[in-house]
Write a protein that holds these residues in place. Structure first.
Motif, mmCIF file in Angstrom:
data_model
loop_
_atom_site.group_PDB
_atom_site.id
_atom_site.type_symbol
_atom_site.label_atom_id
_atom_site.label_comp_id
_atom_site.label_asym_id
_atom_site.label_seq_id
_atom_site.Cartn_x
_atom_site.Cartn_y
_atom_site.Cartn_z
ATOM 1 N N ALA A 247 5.069 -4.806 11.228
ATOM 2 C CA ALA A 247 3.741 -4.704 11.654
ATOM 3 C C ALA A 247 3.002 -4.094 11.960
ATOM 4 C CB ALA A 247 3.550 -5.938 13.008
ATOM 5 N N ASP A 248 3.810 -2.828 12.773
ATOM 6 C CA ASP A 248 2.508 -1.466 13.008
ATOM 7 C C ASP A 248 1.794 -0.797 11.886
ATOM 8 O OD1 ASP A 248 2.217 -1.537 15.454
ATOM 9 O OD2 ASP A 248 4.761 -1.325 16.197
ATOM 10 N N ASP A 249 3.480 -1.080 10.528
ATOM 11 C CA ASP A 249 3.188 -0.052 10.000
ATOM 12 C C ASP A 249 2.529 -0.649 8.679
ATOM 13 O OD1 ASP A 249 5.292 1.484 10.361
ATOM 14 O OD2 ASP A 249 6.358 1.135 9.015
ATOM 15 N N LEU A 250 2.487 -1.859 8.405
ATOM 16 C CA LEU A 250 1.187 -2.790 8.126
ATOM 17 C C LEU A 250 -0.489 -2.813 8.628
ATOM 18 C CD1 LEU A 250 2.797 -5.977 6.876
ATOM 19 C CD2 LEU A 250 1.124 -3.897 6.034
ATOM 20 N N LEU A 251 -0.137 -2.849 9.989
ATOM 21 C CA LEU A 251 -1.501 -1.628 10.685
ATOM 22 C C LEU A 251 -2.020 -1.028 10.217
ATOM 23 C CD1 LEU A 251 -3.568 -2.872 12.174
ATOM 24 C CD2 LEU A 251 -2.835 -1.892 14.308
ATOM 25 N N ALA A 252 -0.609 0.471 10.244
ATOM 26 C CA ALA A 252 -1.514 1.599 9.697
ATOM 27 C C ALA A 252 -2.272 1.877 8.770
ATOM 28 C CB ALA A 252 0.133 2.292 9.487
ATOM 29 N N TRP A 253 -1.140 0.906 7.680
ATOM 30 C CA TRP A 253 -1.869 0.976 5.693
ATOM 31 C C TRP A 253 -3.365 0.333 5.896
ATOM 32 C CZ3 TRP A 253 -1.448 2.239 1.383
ATOM 33 C CH2 TRP A 253 -2.192 1.222 0.197
ATOM 34 N N LEU A 254 -3.637 -0.306 7.058
ATOM 35 C CA LEU A 254 -4.867 -1.396 6.301
ATOM 36 C C LEU A 254 -5.754 0.129 7.119
ATOM 37 C CD1 LEU A 254 -4.338 -4.600 7.820
ATOM 38 C CD2 LEU A 254 -4.632 -4.036 5.442
ATOM 39 N N ASP A 255 -5.447 0.498 8.323
ATOM 40 C CA ASP A 255 -6.126 1.292 9.372
ATOM 41 C C ASP A 255 -6.421 2.782 8.399
ATOM 42 O OD1 ASP A 255 -6.687 -0.044 10.785
ATOM 43 O OD2 ASP A 255 -5.430 0.895 12.584
ATOM 44 N N GLY A 256 -5.621 3.150 7.317
ATOM 45 C CA GLY A 256 -5.402 4.216 6.215
ATOM 46 C C GLY A 256 -6.493 3.830 5.323
ATOM 47 N N LEU A 257 -6.889 2.127 4.756
ATOM 48 C CA LEU A 257 -7.417 1.726 4.191
ATOM 49 C C LEU A 257 -9.113 2.105 3.975
ATOM 50 C CD1 LEU A 257 -7.164 1.544 0.907
ATOM 51 C CD2 LEU A 257 -7.225 -1.648 1.690
ATOM 52 N N ARG A 258 -8.962 2.166 5.859
ATOM 53 C CA ARG A 258 -10.489 1.788 6.039
ATOM 54 C C ARG A 258 -10.991 2.927 6.375
ATOM 55 N NH1 ARG A 258 -10.734 0.372 12.591
ATOM 56 N NH2 ARG A 258 -9.921 2.017 12.550
ATOM 57 N N ASP A 259 -10.159 4.246 6.744
ATOM 58 C CA ASP A 259 -10.594 5.660 6.984
ATOM 59 C C ASP A 259 -10.311 6.107 6.022
ATOM 60 O OD1 ASP A 259 -11.149 4.264 9.783
ATOM 61 O OD2 ASP A 259 -9.171 4.889 10.407
ATOM 62 N N ALA A 260 -10.513 5.591 4.957
ATOM 63 C CA ALA A 260 -9.956 6.501 3.424
ATOM 64 C C ALA A 260 -8.867 8.037 4.301
ATOM 65 C CB ALA A 260 -10.780 7.067 3.021
ATOM 66 N N ARG A 261 -7.751 7.656 4.728
ATOM 67 C CA ARG A 261 -7.105 8.692 4.913
ATOM 68 C C ARG A 261 -5.959 9.145 4.190
ATOM 69 N NH1 ARG A 261 -3.959 6.037 9.911
ATOM 70 N NH2 ARG A 261 -2.571 7.753 9.406
ATOM 71 N N LEU A 262 -5.597 7.998 3.192
ATOM 72 C CA LEU A 262 -4.956 8.846 1.950
ATOM 73 C C LEU A 262 -5.256 8.941 0.402
ATOM 74 C CD1 LEU A 262 -1.865 8.615 0.998
ATOM 75 C CD2 LEU A 262 -2.014 6.002 0.076
ATOM 76 N N LEU A 263 -5.809 7.363 0.386
ATOM 77 C CA LEU A 263 -7.054 7.991 -0.865
ATOM 78 C C LEU A 263 -8.509 7.969 -0.502
ATOM 79 C CD1 LEU A 263 -6.776 4.486 -2.335
ATOM 80 C CD2 LEU A 263 -5.481 6.241 -2.827
ATOM 81 N N THR A 264 -9.332 9.384 -1.262
ATOM 82 C CA THR A 264 -10.703 9.276 -0.881
ATOM 83 C C THR A 264 -11.621 8.413 -0.743
ATOM 84 O OG1 THR A 264 -11.689 9.397 -3.538
ATOM 85 C CG2 THR A 264 -10.314 11.663 -2.410
ATOM 86 N N PRO A 265 -12.779 8.847 -0.491
ATOM 87 C CA PRO A 265 -13.560 7.461 -0.037
ATOM 88 C C PRO A 265 -13.932 6.751 -1.520
ATOM 89 C CG PRO A 265 -14.381 8.999 1.487
ATOM 90 C CD PRO A 265 -13.300 9.540 0.413
ATOM 91 N N ALA A 266 -14.057 7.320 -2.833
ATOM 92 C CA ALA A 266 -14.148 6.976 -4.425
ATOM 93 C C ALA A 266 -13.476 6.158 -4.328
ATOM 94 C CB ALA A 266 -14.354 8.477 -5.292
#
Length: 314
Positions: free
Chosen positions: A213-232
């Motif tokens: 569950a923690d990792d899936l929250l990290a995934w959603l936060d990474g999407l929200r904050d554009a930590r993996l992909l660029t904002p575009a």
């Protein structure tokens, strides 16, 4: 008013920087009596399509592929009817390829040679011309994972481990078979243990990821904050490309995710269902809520009630 609960699984609801709800329930494995914990890894089933879409977009950012490439550039020996299909069509479920029910002779739990699996997909004609409709297709995401392997020149599971999970600190996550790994939940159906679907080949890209569950929250936060992909690229992923035919109300489909109203707000969400497991994630930007629900019993009656309750009251 009582709060619904899962018979077995994990729930995590965050709002802003605060974890409003964080619970685990029941047993991860009835045979050993091992309880679910924060370390328990569950099959997230079709939420894995989030990660497959991110893999494609990462490769697009690096110039290794283009989402408008024809699929037969990356997947060899495609039949003539597949030649107009692009990676974009596969990402958005507008390719015309069928879902599992269109391939009734395929054993989802049985191992199969990767090329034989593709041949079985090739043998079934598309349901419609690319772009002419919407039909949810897990086989389309298996084909996408094969394209990622070719463009990245490495195994799909390795690409996820190195380029998706590691950068986001998803230390409990992996793709493929859970055999021999610690802290993996056993799937149940109606309280009885069940055999896992094959995740190395048949479910690759479509439903092959295990997460805490923690990792899936990290995934959603990474999407929200554009930590993996660029904002575009995030904007590209969560754009509404096609109206989706689902029972939960008006939704559109982006790249690997549903986009539409949830609890009266904008949302990016996806559910998942593998034999023995169900899962749900949602990111609601307006209230900055992120919800993760995981269960290792695909008939757990608490899951839909709990999701509705948490989104309505938090």
């Amino acid at each position: 008013m009582s709060i619904p609960f899962l018979h077995r699984g994990a729930v995590l609801l965050a709002q802003g920087g605060r974890r409003a709800v964080e619970q685990v329930y029941g047993l991860a494995d009835d045979t050993t009596g091992r309880p679910c914990s924060a370390r328990t890894r569950f099959q997230i089933a079709s939420i894995s399509k989030n990660m497959a879409a991110a893999a494609v977009l990462l490769l697009a950012e690096r110039g290794r592929l283009d989402v408008h490439d024809p699929v037969d550039r990356w997947v060899p020996n495609c039949p003539p009817a597949w030649r107009p299909i692009t990676l974009h069509h596969l990402l958005t479920h507008t390719s015309g390829l069928g879902h599992w029910e269109e391939y009734p002779l395929l054993d989802l739990a049985g191992a199969v040679d990767p090329d034989e699996l593709l041949a079985r997909f090739h043998a079934v004609p598309p349901l419609f011309a690319p772009g002419a409709g919407w039909h949810y297709s897990s086989p389309g995401y298996v084909v996408l994972a094969r394209a990622v392997e070719r463009a990245a020149d490495r195994a799909y599971r390795d690409f996820l481990a190195e380029e998706v999970f590691a950068p986001l600190g998803m230390t409990g996550s992996f793709a493929g078979s859970g055999a021999g790994r610690p802290d993996v939940a056993t799937g149940h159906s109606g309280g009885r243990p069940v055999r896992s679907w094959d995740l190395d080949t048949v479910g690759m890209g479509a439903g092959d990821v295990w997460c805490t569950a923690d990792d899936l929250l990290a995934w959603l936060d990474g999407l929200r904050d554009a930590r993996l992909l660029t904002p575009a690229s995030v904007a590209r992923m969560i754009a509404a490309y096609a109206q989706a035919q689902v029972g939960s109300g008006p939704q559109a489909y982006g790249y690997g995710c549903f986009v539409g109203p949830l609890a009266g707000e904008r949302s990016v969400n996806h559910s998942g269902h593998n034999l023995g497991f169900k899962a749900f994630v949602a990111w609601l930007p307006d209230s900055d809520r992120r919800l993760v629900v995981l269960t290792n019993d695909d008939e757990d009656p608490g899951a839909p009630t709990l999701i509705d309750h948490l989104l309505a009251t938090n």
